[in-house]
Design an enzyme around this catalytic site. Structure first.
Site, PDB file in Angstrom:
ATOM      1  N   CYS A 165      -7.667   9.744   8.590  1.00 36.44           N
ATOM      2  CA  CYS A 165      -8.097   9.436   7.217  1.00 36.44           C
ATOM      3  C   CYS A 165      -7.996   7.955   6.883  1.00 36.44           C
ATOM      4  CB  CYS A 165      -7.279  10.259   6.236  1.00 36.44           C
ATOM      5  SG  CYS A 165      -7.448  12.033   6.542  1.00 36.44           S
ATOM      6  N   HIS A 305      -3.236   6.518  -1.847  1.00 36.24           N
ATOM      7  CA  HIS A 305      -3.739   7.558  -0.935  1.00 36.24           C
ATOM      8  C   HIS A 305      -3.753   8.887  -1.673  1.00 36.24           C
ATOM      9  CE1 HIS A 305      -4.844   9.317   2.828  1.00 36.24           C
ATOM     10  NE2 HIS A 305      -3.757  10.075   2.873  1.00 36.24           N
ATOM     11  N   GLU A 316       4.605   7.858  -0.725  1.00 40.44           N
ATOM     12  CA  GLU A 316       3.853   6.637  -1.059  1.00 40.44           C
ATOM     13  C   GLU A 316       4.466   5.935  -2.266  1.00 40.44           C
ATOM     14  OE1 GLU A 316      -0.755   5.121  -1.771  1.00 40.44           O
ATOM     15  OE2 GLU A 316      -0.299   7.267  -1.831  1.00 40.44           O
ATOM     16  N   LYS A 337      -8.873  10.645  -5.517  1.00 39.80           N
ATOM     17  CA  LYS A 337      -9.046  11.914  -4.803  1.00 39.80           C
ATOM     18  C   LYS A 337      -8.924  13.108  -5.749  1.00 39.80           C
ATOM     19  CE  LYS A 337      -7.510  10.496  -0.160  1.00 39.80           C
ATOM     20  NZ  LYS A 337      -7.108   9.108  -0.407  1.00 39.80           N
ATOM     21  N   PHE A 403      -3.376  11.319   9.644  1.00 42.62           N
ATOM     22  CA  PHE A 403      -2.611  12.079  10.623  1.00 42.62           C
ATOM     23  C   PHE A 403      -2.375  11.211  11.865  1.00 42.62           C
ATOM     24  CE2 PHE A 403      -4.164  16.578   9.208  1.00 42.62           C
ATOM     25  CZ  PHE A 403      -3.350  16.499   8.094  1.00 42.62           C
TER      26      PHE A 403
END
Length: 417
Positions: A165, A305, A316, A337, A403
């Site tokens: 990602c 993120h 984070e 997101k 990942f």
């Protein structure tokens, strides 16, 4: 001071909120959710039956029907977004040296839909190996960057970046470094991803990464909410035209912003889980600030993120607290997101565009779907919950983590002569 400065002169975007830059940005600043029930395949038996699809996207509206059939969906969207970016930047063979124009493009997974289709077709047969001759060229990760260069005749540096990602942010940082080092005048960079398929959704379901809030898909992506329980899969493509400043000025290009710096790091911790103290996230933000020759106090907005996973969001925020100290409470933080879902390898480029548009309009897009405060998260932070906020934004930081412990960050700032 560095001898070469790099600016953004063109943008292309296909997101779950719109099939161009303006539609996508309007959705972001107005807090629109891109989530809905899956239409790309029958998800009735899956634990997750919703995603953030590219609504209304039909490759044949942009590409020749025969050509479109030779492309996986991730490459189709990459080409369309690159066409938009090239047009936006006003690039043509008449005003650039194509030998000095490159493509550095990311994807986390690539042609998974094609891979699934070909293997399933083989499994249904009698064992005779009958495969589409375009199987491999449709599937491989680098084919998007290859098609972009072929379509426009760009013969500069050309390669693909894969870091899950973090892929498209890593691609942007690589493009920045390539221009700074004199290897190219212009590089198209970004990423694309389209894996809303049986294999994609089933695979992420199996590792318990996806939200299963099938009773309320539009509010399922809930970064920083107490009841977050997984990310919502998205798809899309985003392309930035990065250009050496003097080159851009010489051809009278429009300038969106300056790319100030970028960084990369590794958690070196776990294949899927983030470092619990956000060590890799801390290091990548520090690396980006150092590369940009900026201090934490120079940043006004962080596009986090923020995937809406229980572990990731908290890690984070710990890193942000370590890096920014008291200035963390002067920042706006948001996770777009919550609206686009997690577009995997395309996420970083889409979120970099959100930062760029924030700079241009002095608007911070919100983190939507916030209903309940998480007592584990610092309430003094400004998460920009549920509604966009107006403020002067001098510089913005975009974080993307993948990942394997891959971390990448990029800083954009207002262009000043």
């Amino acid at each position: 001071m560095r001898s070469k400065r790099v600016v953004v002169t063109g943008i292309g975007a296909l997101t779950p909120l719109g099939l161009n830059l303006q539609e996508s940005w309007n959705g972001l600043k107005n807090g629109v959710s891109g989530a809905d029930f899956i239409t790309l395949f029958d998800a009735g038996k899956f634990k997750t039956r919703f995603a953030c699809e590219l609504k209304g996207f039909d490759a044949t509206n942009y590409l020749d029907k025969k050509d479109a059939r030779k492309l996986d969906r991730f490459a189709q969207t990459a080409i369309v977004a690159s066409d938009q970016a090239v047009t936006d930047a006003g690039i043509s063979k008449d005003n650039v040296n194509v030998d000095r124009v490159g493509v550095i493009f990311g994807s986390g997974i690539g042609g998974l839909i094609t891979f699934q289709e070909e293997v399933m077709n083989f499994a249904k047969g009698d064992g005779t190996p009958r495969f589409n001759p375009f199987f491999i060229p449709k599937m491989i990760l680098d084919i998007a960057s290859g098609h972009i260069s072929i379509r426009h005749g760009f013969r500069g540096p050309n390669f693909a970046v894969v870091s899950a990602c973090a892929s498209s942010t890593n691609a942007i940082v690589d493009a920045l470094d390539s221009i700074r080092s004199g290897k190219a005048d212009i590089i198209l960079s970004g990423g694309s991803e389209s894996v809303i398929s049986e294999a994609g959704v089933g695979g992420f379901n199996a590792m318990k990464a996806l939200s299963e809030r099938n009773d309320d898909p539009q509010t399922a992506s809930r970064p920083y909410d107490r009841d977050r329980e997984g990310f919502v899969m998205g798809e899309g493509a985003a392309v930035l035209v990065l250009e050496e400043l003097e080159h851009a000025l010489a051809r009278g290009a429009k300038i969106y912003c300056e790319i100030a710096g970028g960084g990369a790091s590794a958690d070196a911790y776990h294949i899927t889980a983030p470092h619990p103290e956000g060590l890799g996230a801390k290091n990548v933000m520090l690396a980006a600030l150092e590369d940009a020759e900026m201090t934490p106090a120079d940043i006004d907005y962080i596009n986090t993120h923020g995937t809406s996973t229980p572990l990731g969001d908290g890690a984070e925020l710990k890193a942000i607290a370590e890096v920014f100290g008291e200035h963390a409470y002067q920042l706006n933080i948001s996770s777009t997101k919550s609206m686009t879902g997690h577009c995997l390898g395309a996420a970083g480029a889409i979120e970099a565009i959100a930062c760029i548009m924030s700079l241009n309009e002095d608007i911070v897009p919100p983190t939507i779907n916030h209903f309940n405060d998480d007592p584990e998260l610092d309430p003094r932070l400004n998460f920009t919950f549920n509604k966009a906020q107006k403020r002067t934004i001098r510089a913005a930081l975009s974080n993307t983590f993948g990942f394997g412990g891959h971390n990448a960050a990029v800083i954009v700032k207002k262009y000043a002569k």
